[in-house]
Design a protein around this motif. Structure first.
Motif, PDB file in Angstrom:
ATOM      1  N   ILE A 168       0.815  -1.053   0.098  1.00  0.00           N
ATOM      2  CA  ILE A 168       0.027  -0.062  -0.150  1.00  0.00           C
ATOM      3  C   ILE A 168       1.041   1.244  -0.003  1.00  0.00           C
ATOM      4  N   SER A 169       0.591   2.268  -0.896  1.00  0.00           N
ATOM      5  CA  SER A 169       1.168   3.545  -0.782  1.00  0.00           C
ATOM      6  C   SER A 169       0.278   4.574  -0.517  1.00  0.00           C
ATOM      7  N   LEU A 170       0.696   5.680   0.287  1.00  0.00           N
ATOM      8  CA  LEU A 170      -0.347   6.716   0.312  1.00  0.00           C
ATOM      9  C   LEU A 170       0.692   8.086   0.113  1.00  0.00           C
ATOM     10  N   LEU A 171       0.077   8.957  -0.465  1.00  0.00           N
ATOM     11  CA  LEU A 171       0.886  10.503  -0.423  1.00  0.00           C
ATOM     12  C   LEU A 171      -0.258  11.521   0.028  1.00  0.00           C
ATOM     13  N   SER A 172       0.488  12.390   0.869  1.00  0.00           N
ATOM     14  CA  SER A 172      -0.381  13.378   1.728  1.00  0.00           C
ATOM     15  C   SER A 172      -0.243  14.680   0.898  1.00  0.00           C
ATOM     16  N   LEU A 173      -1.645  14.946   0.366  1.00  0.00           N
ATOM     17  CA  LEU A 173      -1.777  16.303   0.093  1.00  0.00           C
ATOM     18  C   LEU A 173      -2.037  17.544   1.069  1.00  0.00           C
ATOM     19  N   ARG A 174      -2.926  17.205   1.908  1.00  0.00           N
ATOM     20  CA  ARG A 174      -3.166  18.134   3.094  1.00  0.00           C
ATOM     21  C   ARG A 174      -3.489  17.343   4.437  1.00  0.00           C
ATOM     22  N   THR A 175      -3.312  18.030   5.424  1.00  0.00           N
ATOM     23  CA  THR A 175      -3.315  17.702   6.876  1.00  0.00           C
ATOM     24  C   THR A 175      -4.636  18.043   7.394  1.00  0.00           C
ATOM     25  N   ALA A 176      -4.970  17.461   8.562  1.00  0.00           N
ATOM     26  CA  ALA A 176      -6.181  17.873   9.423  1.00  0.00           C
ATOM     27  C   ALA A 176      -5.992  18.924  10.125  1.00  0.00           C
ATOM     28  N   PRO A 177      -6.934  19.823  10.501  1.00  0.00           N
ATOM     29  CA  PRO A 177      -6.525  20.939  11.486  1.00  0.00           C
ATOM     30  C   PRO A 177      -5.961  20.135  12.673  1.00  0.00           C
ATOM     31  N   ARG A 178      -6.490  18.960  13.174  1.00  0.00           N
ATOM     32  CA  ARG A 178      -5.967  18.538  14.447  1.00  0.00           C
ATOM     33  C   ARG A 178      -5.751  16.984  14.206  1.00  0.00           C
ATOM     34  N   GLY A 179      -4.924  16.098  14.495  1.00  0.00           N
ATOM     35  CA  GLY A 179      -5.025  14.573  14.583  1.00  0.00           C
ATOM     36  C   GLY A 179      -4.660  14.025  13.148  1.00  0.00           C
ATOM     37  N   GLY A 180      -5.059  12.935  13.061  1.00  0.00           N
ATOM     38  CA  GLY A 180      -5.068  12.142  11.926  1.00  0.00           C
ATOM     39  C   GLY A 180      -3.560  11.471  11.796  1.00  0.00           C
ATOM     40  N   ALA A 181      -2.942  11.101  13.101  1.00  0.00           N
ATOM     41  CA  ALA A 181      -1.804  10.402  12.973  1.00  0.00           C
ATOM     42  C   ALA A 181      -1.766   9.318  12.211  1.00  0.00           C
ATOM     43  N   SER A 182      -0.871   8.791  11.547  1.00  0.00           N
ATOM     44  CA  SER A 182      -0.509   7.666  10.680  1.00  0.00           C
ATOM     45  C   SER A 182       0.432   6.788  11.775  1.00  0.00           C
ATOM     46  N   ARG A 183       0.124   5.381  11.682  1.00  0.00           N
ATOM     47  CA  ARG A 183       0.755   4.437  12.653  1.00  0.00           C
ATOM     48  C   ARG A 183       1.268   3.350  11.743  1.00  0.00           C
ATOM     49  N   VAL A 184       2.540   2.914  12.154  1.00  0.00           N
ATOM     50  CA  VAL A 184       3.029   1.835  11.378  1.00  0.00           C
ATOM     51  C   VAL A 184       3.905   1.000  12.299  1.00  0.00           C
ATOM     52  N   CYS A 185       3.941  -0.403  12.044  1.00  0.00           N
ATOM     53  CA  CYS A 185       4.605  -1.033  13.238  1.00  0.00           C
ATOM     54  C   CYS A 185       5.266  -2.559  12.381  1.00  0.00           C
ATOM     55  N   ARG A 378     -10.896  -1.883  26.732  1.00  0.00           N
ATOM     56  CA  ARG A 378      -9.577  -1.343  27.186  1.00  0.00           C
ATOM     57  C   ARG A 378      -8.643  -1.112  26.206  1.00  0.00           C
ATOM     58  N   VAL A 379      -8.713  -2.043  25.253  1.00  0.00           N
ATOM     59  CA  VAL A 379      -7.458  -2.060  24.343  1.00  0.00           C
ATOM     60  C   VAL A 379      -8.019  -0.897  23.292  1.00  0.00           C
ATOM     61  N   GLN A 380      -9.328  -0.844  23.074  1.00  0.00           N
ATOM     62  CA  GLN A 380     -10.084   0.059  22.147  1.00  0.00           C
ATOM     63  C   GLN A 380      -9.714   1.470  22.689  1.00  0.00           C
ATOM     64  N   ARG A 381      -9.960   1.802  23.850  1.00  0.00           N
ATOM     65  CA  ARG A 381      -9.846   3.206  24.330  1.00  0.00           C
ATOM     66  C   ARG A 381      -8.450   3.558  24.087  1.00  0.00           C
ATOM     67  N   ARG A 382      -7.451   2.560  24.514  1.00  0.00           N
ATOM     68  CA  ARG A 382      -6.157   2.956  24.455  1.00  0.00           C
ATOM     69  C   ARG A 382      -5.481   3.290  22.991  1.00  0.00           C
ATOM     70  N   SER A 383      -6.256   2.537  22.069  1.00  0.00           N
ATOM     71  CA  SER A 383      -5.619   2.707  20.687  1.00  0.00           C
ATOM     72  C   SER A 383      -6.535   4.167  20.170  1.00  0.00           C
ATOM     73  N   MET A 384      -7.749   4.441  20.496  1.00  0.00           N
ATOM     74  CA  MET A 384      -8.289   5.833  20.028  1.00  0.00           C
ATOM     75  C   MET A 384      -7.536   6.860  20.846  1.00  0.00           C
ATOM     76  N   ASP A 385      -7.414   6.784  22.097  1.00  0.00           N
ATOM     77  CA  ASP A 385      -6.825   8.013  22.848  1.00  0.00           C
ATOM     78  C   ASP A 385      -5.409   7.882  23.276  1.00  0.00           C
ATOM     79  N   GLY A 386      -4.627   6.890  22.883  1.00  0.00           N
ATOM     80  CA  GLY A 386      -3.207   6.776  23.262  1.00  0.00           C
ATOM     81  C   GLY A 386      -2.504   7.267  22.214  1.00  0.00           C
ATOM     82  N   HIS A 387      -1.137   6.851  22.189  1.00  0.00           N
ATOM     83  CA  HIS A 387      -0.176   6.985  21.408  1.00  0.00           C
ATOM     84  C   HIS A 387       0.806   5.829  21.109  1.00  0.00           C
ATOM     85  N   CYS A 388       1.510   5.574  19.979  1.00  0.00           N
ATOM     86  CA  CYS A 388       2.394   4.608  19.935  1.00  0.00           C
ATOM     87  C   CYS A 388       3.783   4.822  20.535  1.00  0.00           C
TER      88      CYS A 388
END
Length: 394
Positions: A168-185, A378-388
């Protein structure tokens, strides 16, 4: 054997990305001009398959110089034989000489240097704007809320997952006012940690589990992890597609142990992975066989809230690619059903492989169902509200 830890460059943590030659790589000014010149040539030959969506571009119609062509060949090797991911930092998305349509041509054509550009799937959403059945998708908000509705994309967070393609490839053209972090592992790193901490859950990942698709019967069955004939790791999973399969009467229901194993992928992935904001001009390639990706939710602009979706706010282009140097896959009926070909280097996966025997309707999801609610809260809240574990500021 999957009973032993995976070794090699495919195993990494988010902190290791700063040491990668092909992550956060900057093109030279001459290479950027090379891209723009090649795009002008490609525009003379391109066939538009939908509004703003070019068809695949023959590399002969996108002539790159030796320097950039050599870099793309090295990136292809890194994607397949190295860490499985690469990112170019400075694609010319803000160049006044280029329209969004020009950038689409450039991006699809450049993807064609890595491999075969394949048609995209989106089994749960089936959004044309997102690229369903097309070579290019636009990742944007078309509504707000954690659960998409009516085939519209929303600004929701996604758990770690793979797409049903090799790269998969992604190309960023614009960012959001806030949030929208990309995650990889690293998927093998997550598996190794699970093997050490909870071997019974690692074992669950080697067993078949049903997830939805738009093809035969509306679902397919595949283990989450496997080993290829060449001894390389392979993985395929989307937690939301497993969740949706729970509402198909003919699909096998996931066991609690399988759901726990998918929760463990998310929790360990958050610990070992990296997150960052895809700034305009960033373009990445991820090998789905060895890299999981996800995203955080984001805010929308006032124009979007007023109904002008896609004209402002977060916007990414997406391509799906079958690299010319891809690994062979396990030669089993289930892998052949999903991928079409298990031979290395072949075009495979994607929308057309799924629907070659006809398209199956989406499952009937109960009204009011909330995304990911079959998993641990619990895992869902961490995924939504936490950080890598690693947060990179660009």
């Amino acid at each position: 054997s999957l009973r032993r830890p995976v070794r090699g460059p495919a195993v990494w943590t988010g902190a290791d990305l700063s040491n990668s030659q092909w992550w956060d790589h900057r093109l030279t000014a001459e290479e950027v001009e090379d891209l723009i010149s090649a795009t002008a040539v490609a525009k003379r030959f391109v066939e538009w398959v939908a509004d703003g969506v070019p068809g695949p571009v023959d590399p002969h119609h996108f002539p790159l110089g030796t320097s950039l062509a050599a870099k793309l060949a090295a990136i292809a090797d890194e994607i397949e034989y190295g860490r499985g991911l690469a990112m170019i930092r400075n694609m010319p998305v803000d160049d006044p000489r280029l329209t969004e349509a020009d950038l689409a041509v450039m991006y699809v054509a450049l993807s064609g240097y890595i491999g075969h550009v394949v048609l995209q799937s989106s089994s749960g959403l089936r959004s044309v704007s997102r690229g369903y059945g097309l070579p290019l998708g636009r990742i944007q908000a078309e509504m707000t809320g954690e659960t998409p509705a009516g085939g519209r994309q929303t600004n929701n967070h996604f758990r770690f997952h793979t797409d049903r393609c090799d790269v998969i490839s992604l190309l960023s053209l614009r960012t959001a006012p806030r949030g929208g972090a990309s995650r990889v592992c690293s998927a093998p790193a997550v598996y190794n940690a699970m093997l050490e901490r909870a071997p019974h859950l690692a074992e669950e990942l080697t067993r078949p589990i049903d997830r939805i698709w738009e093809g035969d019967q509306g679902f397919f069955r595949l283990p989450v992890v496997g080993l290829t004939p060449s001894g390389q790791f392979t993985t395929q999973i989307s937690p939301s597609y497993v969740e949706n399969a729970q509402f198909l009467p003919n699909a096998a229901k996931a066991t609690q142990s399988q759901l726990d194993a998918l929760d463990a992928i998310e929790e360990i992935g958050m610990e070992l992975g990296a997150e960052f904001t895809m700034m305009p001009g960033m373009m990445y390639f991820l090998n789905n066989h060895q890299v999981y990706h996800g995203r955080g939710g984001w805010s929308v602009t006032e124009e979007e809230q007023a109904g002008s979706w896609g004209s402002s706010g977060r916007l990414l282009y997406r391509t799906w690619i079958s690299p010319f140097n891809s690994r062979p896959l396990p030669d089993t009926p289930d892998y052949r059903k999903i991928w079409g070909s298990v031979e290395g280097g072949a075009p495979r996966g994607g929308w057309d492989q799924a629907v070659k025997n006809g398209e199956t309707p989406k499952p009937e999801i109960p009204e009011g169902h909330v995304y990911y609610s079959v998993y641990s809260d619990r895992v869902q809240r961490r995924s939504m509200d936490g950080h890598c574990g690693t947060v990179v500021a660009y």
